[in-house]
Design a protein around this motif. Structure first.
Motif, PDB file in Angstrom:
ATOM      1  N   VAL A 162      76.697 -12.818  63.817  1.00  0.00           N
ATOM      2  CA  VAL A 162      76.766 -12.561  62.370  1.00  0.00           C
ATOM      3  C   VAL A 162      76.702 -13.879  61.599  1.00  0.00           C
ATOM      4  N   ALA A 163      77.426 -14.887  62.061  1.00  0.00           N
ATOM      5  CA  ALA A 163      77.426 -16.184  61.381  1.00  0.00           C
ATOM      6  C   ALA A 163      76.040 -16.827  61.440  1.00  0.00           C
ATOM      7  N   GLN A 164      75.350 -16.711  62.573  1.00  0.00           N
ATOM      8  CA  GLN A 164      74.001 -17.264  62.683  1.00  0.00           C
ATOM      9  C   GLN A 164      73.036 -16.525  61.756  1.00  0.00           C
ATOM     10  N   GLN A 165      73.213 -15.230  61.603  1.00  0.00           N
ATOM     11  CA  GLN A 165      72.367 -14.465  60.683  1.00  0.00           C
ATOM     12  C   GLN A 165      72.602 -14.920  59.243  1.00  0.00           C
ATOM     13  N   LYS A 166      73.868 -15.177  58.899  1.00  0.00           N
ATOM     14  CA  LYS A 166      74.176 -15.700  57.561  1.00  0.00           C
ATOM     15  C   LYS A 166      73.484 -17.040  57.356  1.00  0.00           C
ATOM     16  N   TYR A 167      73.562 -17.908  58.375  1.00  0.00           N
ATOM     17  CA  TYR A 167      72.950 -19.236  58.295  1.00  0.00           C
ATOM     18  C   TYR A 167      71.433 -19.126  58.114  1.00  0.00           C
ATOM     19  N   GLU A 168      70.817 -18.304  58.920  1.00  0.00           N
ATOM     20  CA  GLU A 168      69.357 -18.178  58.877  1.00  0.00           C
ATOM     21  C   GLU A 168      68.859 -17.596  57.555  1.00  0.00           C
ATOM     22  N   SER A 169      69.626 -16.709  56.948  1.00  0.00           N
ATOM     23  CA  SER A 169      69.150 -16.023  55.744  1.00  0.00           C
ATOM     24  C   SER A 169      69.644 -16.652  54.441  1.00  0.00           C
ATOM     25  N   ILE A 170      70.432 -17.701  54.520  1.00  0.00           N
ATOM     26  CA  ILE A 170      71.024 -18.256  53.302  1.00  0.00           C
ATOM     27  C   ILE A 170      69.963 -18.851  52.375  1.00  0.00           C
ATOM     28  N   LYS A 171      70.091 -18.541  51.114  1.00  0.00           N
ATOM     29  CA  LYS A 171      69.224 -19.066  50.053  1.00  0.00           C
ATOM     30  C   LYS A 171      70.100 -19.313  48.845  1.00  0.00           C
ATOM     31  N   MET A 172      69.729 -20.297  48.055  1.00  0.00           N
ATOM     32  CA  MET A 172      70.440 -20.531  46.807  1.00  0.00           C
ATOM     33  C   MET A 172      70.097 -19.401  45.852  1.00  0.00           C
ATOM     34  N   LYS A 173      71.128 -18.818  45.242  1.00  0.00           N
ATOM     35  CA  LYS A 173      70.937 -17.675  44.356  1.00  0.00           C
ATOM     36  C   LYS A 173      70.550 -18.124  42.949  1.00  0.00           C
ATOM     37  N   ASP A 174      69.865 -17.251  42.222  1.00  0.00           N
ATOM     38  CA  ASP A 174      69.549 -17.512  40.817  1.00  0.00           C
ATOM     39  C   ASP A 174      70.843 -17.717  40.045  1.00  0.00           C
ATOM     40  N   GLY A 175      70.897 -18.767  39.261  1.00  0.00           N
ATOM     41  CA  GLY A 175      72.074 -19.046  38.445  1.00  0.00           C
ATOM     42  C   GLY A 175      73.210 -19.721  39.190  1.00  0.00           C
ATOM     43  N   GLU A 176      73.062 -19.917  40.475  1.00  0.00           N
ATOM     44  CA  GLU A 176      74.110 -20.561  41.270  1.00  0.00           C
ATOM     45  C   GLU A 176      74.015 -22.075  41.085  1.00  0.00           C
ATOM     46  N   THR A 177      75.155 -22.714  40.915  1.00  0.00           N
ATOM     47  CA  THR A 177      75.149 -24.171  40.796  1.00  0.00           C
ATOM     48  C   THR A 177      75.061 -24.794  42.187  1.00  0.00           C
ATOM     49  N   MET A 178      74.726 -26.069  42.223  1.00  0.00           N
ATOM     50  CA  MET A 178      74.648 -26.769  43.498  1.00  0.00           C
ATOM     51  C   MET A 178      76.034 -26.822  44.151  1.00  0.00           C
ATOM     52  N   THR A 179      77.077 -26.950  43.350  1.00  0.00           N
ATOM     53  CA  THR A 179      78.448 -26.967  43.875  1.00  0.00           C
ATOM     54  C   THR A 179      78.789 -25.637  44.537  1.00  0.00           C
ATOM     55  N   GLU A 180      78.428 -24.542  43.900  1.00  0.00           N
ATOM     56  CA  GLU A 180      78.686 -23.219  44.466  1.00  0.00           C
ATOM     57  C   GLU A 180      77.902 -23.014  45.761  1.00  0.00           C
ATOM     58  N   PHE A 181      76.640 -23.451  45.752  1.00  0.00           N
ATOM     59  CA  PHE A 181      75.829 -23.319  46.964  1.00  0.00           C
ATOM     60  C   PHE A 181      76.386 -24.197  48.076  1.00  0.00           C
ATOM     61  N   ASP A 182      76.813 -25.402  47.730  1.00  0.00           N
ATOM     62  CA  ASP A 182      77.428 -26.312  48.699  1.00  0.00           C
ATOM     63  C   ASP A 182      78.628 -25.634  49.361  1.00  0.00           C
ATOM     64  N   GLU A 183      79.499 -25.030  48.575  1.00  0.00           N
ATOM     65  CA  GLU A 183      80.689 -24.371  49.115  1.00  0.00           C
ATOM     66  C   GLU A 183      80.305 -23.204  50.023  1.00  0.00           C
ATOM     67  N   PHE A 226      77.367 -22.681  51.611  1.00  0.00           N
ATOM     68  CA  PHE A 226      76.678 -23.172  52.798  1.00  0.00           C
ATOM     69  C   PHE A 226      77.670 -23.822  53.769  1.00  0.00           C
ATOM     70  N   SER A 227      78.555 -24.653  53.234  1.00  0.00           N
ATOM     71  CA  SER A 227      79.536 -25.343  54.079  1.00  0.00           C
ATOM     72  C   SER A 227      80.456 -24.355  54.788  1.00  0.00           C
ATOM     73  N   ALA A 228      80.819 -23.268  54.121  1.00  0.00           N
ATOM     74  CA  ALA A 228      81.677 -22.254  54.744  1.00  0.00           C
ATOM     75  C   ALA A 228      80.987 -21.640  55.958  1.00  0.00           C
ATOM     76  N   VAL A 229      79.688 -21.398  55.851  1.00  0.00           N
ATOM     77  CA  VAL A 229      78.938 -20.833  56.981  1.00  0.00           C
ATOM     78  C   VAL A 229      78.874 -21.849  58.125  1.00  0.00           C
ATOM     79  N   VAL A 230      78.618 -23.110  57.792  1.00  0.00           N
ATOM     80  CA  VAL A 230      78.527 -24.159  58.824  1.00  0.00           C
ATOM     81  C   VAL A 230      79.879 -24.328  59.525  1.00  0.00           C
ATOM     82  N   LEU A 233      80.413 -21.459  61.916  1.00  0.00           N
ATOM     83  CA  LEU A 233      79.613 -21.649  63.125  1.00  0.00           C
ATOM     84  C   LEU A 233      80.233 -22.704  64.040  1.00  0.00           C
ATOM     85  N   THR A 234      80.727 -23.780  63.459  1.00  0.00           N
ATOM     86  CA  THR A 234      81.348 -24.841  64.251  1.00  0.00           C
ATOM     87  C   THR A 234      82.579 -24.307  64.983  1.00  0.00           C
ATOM     88  N   ILE A 235      83.393 -23.534  64.295  1.00  0.00           N
ATOM     89  CA  ILE A 235      84.580 -22.937  64.918  1.00  0.00           C
ATOM     90  C   ILE A 235      84.178 -22.043  66.090  1.00  0.00           C
TER      91      ILE A 235
END
Length: 119
Positions: A35-56, A58-62, A65-67
């Motif tokens: 499930v985590a790998q599927q989230k990673y593979e399909s992740i895209k920055m959403k319309d209206g999303e800030t870079m900070t929000e996308f960073d958070e 994306f980092s949560a998914v990474v 996966l590390t865990i």
């Protein structure tokens, strides 16, 4: 929770029981990883999303996966982030690919650079 570990005799047994409760068995871990790998593979920055929000996000998914035992190189993470950005970031990502060593570019440095570009 206490009821589940009160019969354990040693700290090691308690730790193993808590780990099993928290992480699940091998089959559960494998499903969580899929499930985590599927989230990673399909992740895209959403319309209206800030870079900070996308960073958070994306980092949560990474981190997830590390865990679960799956790690990516700096280059793989940087390229994934760049592919996940909207088209208006293409000029910036092309410049970064050309002038930055993606093998050494840490995820937090990449997002700091992208946040500066966002302004």
């Amino acid at each position: 929770m206490f009821n589940k570990i009160k019969t354990c005799a040693t700290a090691k047994e308690i730790w193993e029981k808590l780990t099993q409760i928290g992480e699940g068995n091998d089959e559960t871990k494998e499903k969580k990883l899929i499930v985590a790998q599927q989230k990673y593979e399909s992740i895209k920055m959403k319309d209206g999303e800030t870079m900070t929000e996308f960073d958070e996000r994306f980092s949560a998914v990474v981190i997830e996966l590390t865990i679960l035992g799956k790690e990516y190189s700096n280059r793989e993470l940087a390229l994934k982030v760049m592919r996940a950005l909207p088209r208006e970031c293409d000029v910036k990502t092309m410049a970064m690919r050309k002038f930055k060593d993606l093998n050494k570019l840490e995820l937090h440095d990449l997002f700091a650079n992208l946040k500066a570009y966002e302004f």
